[in-house]
Design a protein around this motif. Sequence first.
Motif, PDB file in Angstrom:
ATOM      1  N   SER A   5     -21.551   0.668  64.339  1.00  0.00           N
ATOM      2  CA  SER A   5     -21.594   1.464  63.111  1.00  0.00           C
ATOM      3  C   SER A   5     -23.021   1.686  62.662  1.00  0.00           C
ATOM      4  CB  SER A   5     -20.817   0.781  61.993  1.00  0.00           C
ATOM      5  OG  SER A   5     -19.462   0.683  62.322  1.00  0.00           O
ATOM      6  N   LEU A   6     -23.829   0.639  62.731  1.00  0.00           N
ATOM      7  CA  LEU A   6     -25.225   0.746  62.329  1.00  0.00           C
ATOM      8  C   LEU A   6     -25.964   1.731  63.224  1.00  0.00           C
ATOM      9  CD1 LEU A   6     -27.516  -0.142  60.523  1.00  0.00           C
ATOM     10  CD2 LEU A   6     -27.916  -2.063  62.069  1.00  0.00           C
ATOM     11  N   SER A   7     -25.691   1.700  64.507  1.00  0.00           N
ATOM     12  CA  SER A   7     -26.329   2.643  65.434  1.00  0.00           C
ATOM     13  C   SER A   7     -25.965   4.084  65.086  1.00  0.00           C
ATOM     14  CB  SER A   7     -25.898   2.354  66.876  1.00  0.00           C
ATOM     15  OG  SER A   7     -26.329   1.091  67.277  1.00  0.00           O
ATOM     16  N   GLY A   8     -24.702   4.299  64.740  1.00  0.00           N
ATOM     17  CA  GLY A   8     -24.269   5.649  64.352  1.00  0.00           C
ATOM     18  C   GLY A   8     -24.952   6.124  63.093  1.00  0.00           C
ATOM     19  N   LEU A  31     -21.048  10.315  56.033  1.00  0.00           N
ATOM     20  CA  LEU A  31     -21.177   9.361  57.134  1.00  0.00           C
ATOM     21  C   LEU A  31     -21.633   7.995  56.613  1.00  0.00           C
ATOM     22  CD1 LEU A  31     -21.196   8.706  60.174  1.00  0.00           C
ATOM     23  CD2 LEU A  31     -23.554   9.543  60.217  1.00  0.00           C
ATOM     24  N   LEU A  32     -22.636   7.997  55.740  1.00  0.00           N
ATOM     25  CA  LEU A  32     -23.106   6.734  55.170  1.00  0.00           C
ATOM     26  C   LEU A  32     -22.003   6.047  54.373  1.00  0.00           C
ATOM     27  CD1 LEU A  32     -26.617   7.963  54.026  1.00  0.00           C
ATOM     28  CD2 LEU A  32     -26.187   6.198  55.751  1.00  0.00           C
ATOM     29  N   TYR A  33     -21.284   6.820  53.569  1.00  0.00           N
ATOM     30  CA  TYR A  33     -20.194   6.263  52.764  1.00  0.00           C
ATOM     31  C   TYR A  33     -19.091   5.708  53.658  1.00  0.00           C
ATOM     32  CZ  TYR A  33     -16.544   5.819  49.278  1.00  0.00           C
ATOM     33  OH  TYR A  33     -15.554   5.324  48.472  1.00  0.00           O
ATOM     34  N   ASP A  34     -18.674   6.502  54.638  1.00  0.00           N
ATOM     35  CA  ASP A  34     -17.575   6.087  55.507  1.00  0.00           C
ATOM     36  C   ASP A  34     -17.918   4.856  56.331  1.00  0.00           C
ATOM     37  OD1 ASP A  34     -16.002   8.135  54.549  1.00  0.00           O
ATOM     38  OD2 ASP A  34     -16.220   9.409  56.336  1.00  0.00           O
ATOM     39  N   THR A  35     -19.147   4.737  56.791  1.00  0.00           N
ATOM     40  CA  THR A  35     -19.504   3.598  57.632  1.00  0.00           C
ATOM     41  C   THR A  35     -19.900   2.372  56.828  1.00  0.00           C
ATOM     42  OG1 THR A  35     -21.774   4.395  57.859  1.00  0.00           O
ATOM     43  CG2 THR A  35     -20.217   4.997  59.606  1.00  0.00           C
ATOM     44  N   GLY A  36     -20.251   2.541  55.563  1.00  0.00           N
ATOM     45  CA  GLY A  36     -20.672   1.401  54.763  1.00  0.00           C
ATOM     46  C   GLY A  36     -19.700   1.033  53.672  1.00  0.00           C
ATOM     47  N   CYS A  37     -19.394   1.975  52.837  1.00  0.00           N
ATOM     48  CA  CYS A  37     -18.632   1.688  51.612  1.00  0.00           C
ATOM     49  C   CYS A  37     -17.142   1.482  51.849  1.00  0.00           C
ATOM     50  CB  CYS A  37     -18.843   2.804  50.595  1.00  0.00           C
ATOM     51  SG  CYS A  37     -20.594   3.104  50.249  1.00  0.00           S
ATOM     52  N   ASN A  38     -16.579   2.167  52.821  1.00  0.00           N
ATOM     53  CA  ASN A  38     -15.146   2.043  53.077  1.00  0.00           C
ATOM     54  C   ASN A  38     -14.756   0.652  53.566  1.00  0.00           C
ATOM     55  OD1 ASN A  38     -14.168   4.471  52.205  1.00  0.00           O
ATOM     56  ND2 ASN A  38     -14.226   5.449  54.202  1.00  0.00           N
ATOM     57  N   ARG A  64     -26.756   3.278  44.005  1.00  0.00           N
ATOM     58  CA  ARG A  64     -27.959   2.470  44.205  1.00  0.00           C
ATOM     59  C   ARG A  64     -27.627   0.972  44.053  1.00  0.00           C
ATOM     60  NH1 ARG A  64     -30.488   5.137  40.764  1.00  0.00           N
ATOM     61  NH2 ARG A  64     -31.241   6.764  42.140  1.00  0.00           N
ATOM     62  N   ARG A  65     -26.881   0.655  43.013  1.00  0.00           N
ATOM     63  CA  ARG A  65     -26.516  -0.749  42.744  1.00  0.00           C
ATOM     64  C   ARG A  65     -25.709  -1.338  43.890  1.00  0.00           C
ATOM     65  NH1 ARG A  65     -21.710  -2.931  39.499  1.00  0.00           N
ATOM     66  NH2 ARG A  65     -22.258  -5.099  39.221  1.00  0.00           N
ATOM     67  N   TRP A  66     -24.633  -0.655  44.275  1.00  0.00           N
ATOM     68  CA  TRP A  66     -23.740  -1.225  45.275  1.00  0.00           C
ATOM     69  C   TRP A  66     -24.338  -1.189  46.671  1.00  0.00           C
ATOM     70  CZ3 TRP A  66     -20.461  -4.599  43.937  1.00  0.00           C
ATOM     71  CH2 TRP A  66     -19.918  -4.565  42.643  1.00  0.00           C
ATOM     72  N   ALA A  67     -25.212  -0.234  46.952  1.00  0.00           N
ATOM     73  CA  ALA A  67     -25.922  -0.235  48.235  1.00  0.00           C
ATOM     74  C   ALA A  67     -26.815  -1.474  48.316  1.00  0.00           C
ATOM     75  CB  ALA A  67     -26.742   1.037  48.395  1.00  0.00           C
ATOM     76  N   ASN A  73     -30.080  -1.280  52.162  1.00  0.00           N
ATOM     77  CA  ASN A  73     -31.484  -0.887  52.204  1.00  0.00           C
ATOM     78  C   ASN A  73     -31.634   0.621  52.418  1.00  0.00           C
ATOM     79  OD1 ASN A  73     -34.211  -1.491  51.954  1.00  0.00           O
ATOM     80  ND2 ASN A  73     -34.474  -1.745  54.159  1.00  0.00           N
ATOM     81  N   TRP A  74     -30.806   1.407  51.735  1.00  0.00           N
ATOM     82  CA  TRP A  74     -30.869   2.857  51.847  1.00  0.00           C
ATOM     83  C   TRP A  74     -32.087   3.398  51.124  1.00  0.00           C
ATOM     84  CZ3 TRP A  74     -25.122   4.125  50.281  1.00  0.00           C
ATOM     85  CH2 TRP A  74     -24.289   3.899  51.386  1.00  0.00           C
ATOM     86  N   SER A  75     -32.641   4.462  51.662  1.00  0.00           N
ATOM     87  CA  SER A  75     -33.726   5.174  51.000  1.00  0.00           C
ATOM     88  C   SER A  75     -33.157   5.965  49.823  1.00  0.00           C
ATOM     89  CB  SER A  75     -34.394   6.144  51.987  1.00  0.00           C
ATOM     90  OG  SER A  75     -33.494   7.195  52.311  1.00  0.00           O
ATOM     91  N   GLU A  76     -34.031   6.456  48.978  1.00  0.00           N
ATOM     92  CA  GLU A  76     -33.576   7.286  47.857  1.00  0.00           C
ATOM     93  C   GLU A  76     -32.891   8.553  48.372  1.00  0.00           C
ATOM     94  OE1 GLU A  76     -32.553   8.272  44.087  1.00  0.00           O
ATOM     95  OE2 GLU A  76     -33.332   6.362  44.781  1.00  0.00           O
TER      96      GLU A  76
END
Length: 98
Positions: A5-8, A31-38, A64-67, A73-76
């Motif tokens: 997932s991280l590679s994707g 993509l970020l939401y689906d691979t991280g937040c879900n 920002r908070r939940w990331a 470590n997401w960028s802005e």
Amino acid sequence: MDRRSLSGVLLAVALGCQGDAFAADANRGRLLYDTGCNACHTQQAHWREKRVATDLASLASQVRRWAGVAGFNWSEEEIQDVVLYLDDAIYRFPPQRR
């Protein structure tokens, strides 16, 4: 998040950052939401009666908070991509005045 997932996510981020100017990208946000937040919740979390996010600024604050809590470590730019995706897909807040 597992290595696959991280590679994707890293590949998607690298491909999405090829332009000179930054513009929020809802597809990358999805993509970020689906691979991280879900991993922790589905979209049902966004439909609860007492939402914490009431406008774009508070939505960005929550992303920002939940990331940070999740250690993404997401960028802005990535945060804004996720905000754009969530606003387009779920919240549909009116545009903010500048």
